[in-house]
Write a protein that holds these residues in place. Structure first.
Motif, PDB file in Angstrom:
ATOM      1  N   PHE A   1       3.518   5.892   3.387  1.00  0.00           N
ATOM      2  CA  PHE A   1       2.014   5.936   3.646  1.00  0.00           C
ATOM      3  C   PHE A   1       1.301   6.676   2.749  1.00  0.00           C
TER       4      PHE A   1
ATOM      5  N   HIS B   1      -4.995   4.551   1.035  1.00  0.00           N
ATOM      6  CA  HIS B   1      -5.434   3.835   2.181  1.00  0.00           C
ATOM      7  C   HIS B   1      -5.540   4.462   3.866  1.00  0.00           C
TER       8      HIS B   1
ATOM      9  N   GLN C   1       0.929  -1.200  -0.120  1.00  0.00           N
ATOM     10  CA  GLN C   1      -0.133   0.011   0.007  1.00  0.00           C
ATOM     11  C   GLN C   1       0.927   1.146   0.100  1.00  0.00           C
TER      12      GLN C   1
ATOM     13  N   HIS D   1       0.203   8.705  10.777  1.00  0.00           N
ATOM     14  CA  HIS D   1       1.706   8.794  10.713  1.00  0.00           C
ATOM     15  C   HIS D   1       1.951  10.245  10.929  1.00  0.00           C
TER      16      HIS D   1
ATOM     17  N   THR E   1      -3.396   5.498   5.626  1.00  0.00           N
ATOM     18  CA  THR E   1      -2.214   5.113   6.423  1.00  0.00           C
ATOM     19  C   THR E   1      -1.349   6.250   6.813  1.00  0.00           C
TER      20      THR E   1
ATOM     21  N   SER F   1       3.478  11.018   0.380  1.00  0.00           N
ATOM     22  CA  SER F   1       3.325   9.667   0.507  1.00  0.00           C
ATOM     23  C   SER F   1       4.357   8.619   0.055  1.00  0.00           C
TER      24      SER F   1
END
Length: 185
Positions: free
Chosen positions: A171, A175, A77, A181, A177, A166
């Motif tokens: 991350f 997604h 991802q 972070h 994520t 990203s």
């Protein structure tokens, strides 16, 4: 009116952090879709010199799609970097690494040339900086951070801000994520 409401919210003492996405929020291209930039580039003498008969735009789109699909199939991802995309471009097109590096640099120059500010949102950015808020920028763009910072400088977003990218931090926005972070930082 919405700008005034957003501005008042930003200036509120309750707000400590203000975040903005980079592409299509603070800045935009003068092209409808990314592939339009590649189509524009296809007319450049440098690209015609590499191979006068190829469809650069289609190959560039194919390289990115192919790479994203391979990453997804591997359960990763992550967003690819421009370097990753051009490695895939070399594999698909068969051109030399030297030619690919020249084309990649041309893509960066073309992106910078055609970037434009979204004035209303840049004003909100300026309000946040002037109000001494912590300003966070988030991007899922494949361009390197140094290029994104150059684009931001060009449109007048000179900071201070913290940019989360990203492709470089591993991350993603897609997604979700990247947000935990960012919150950790």
């Amino acid at each position: 009116e919405r700008l005034a409401v957003c501005g008042a919210t930003i200036e509120s003492e309750e707000v400590e952090v203000v975040s903005f996405d980079v592409f299509d929020t603070l800045l935009t291209r003068r092209f409808f879709e990314p592939k339009d930039l590649f189509q524009y580039m296809a007319n450049d003498p440098l690209l015609r010199q590499v191979d006068p008969g190829w469809d650069f735009a289609a190959l560039r789109v194919k390289a990115e799609r192919s790479l994203r699909l391979r990453l997804k199939d591997a359960g990763k991802q992550v967003d690819p970097t421009l370097d990753d995309i051009y490695d895939e471009f070399i594999a698909i097109s068969g051109i030399s690494a030297e030619a690919a590096a020249s084309i990649q640099q041309k893509e960066i120059e073309t992106e910078i040339e055609f970037v434009r500010p979204r004035q209303a949102l840049v004003r909100l950015y300026d309000m946040a900086v002037a109000a001494s808020k912590k300003v966070i920028l988030v991007s899922d763009m494949y361009l390197p951070v140094t290029v994104l910072e150059e684009m931001l400088e060009k449109i007048g977003c000179r900071g201070p801000h913290q940019l989360f990218h990203s492709a470089e931090c591993g991350f993603t926005k897609k997604h979700g994520t990247i947000f935990p972070h960012i919150a950790e930082k």
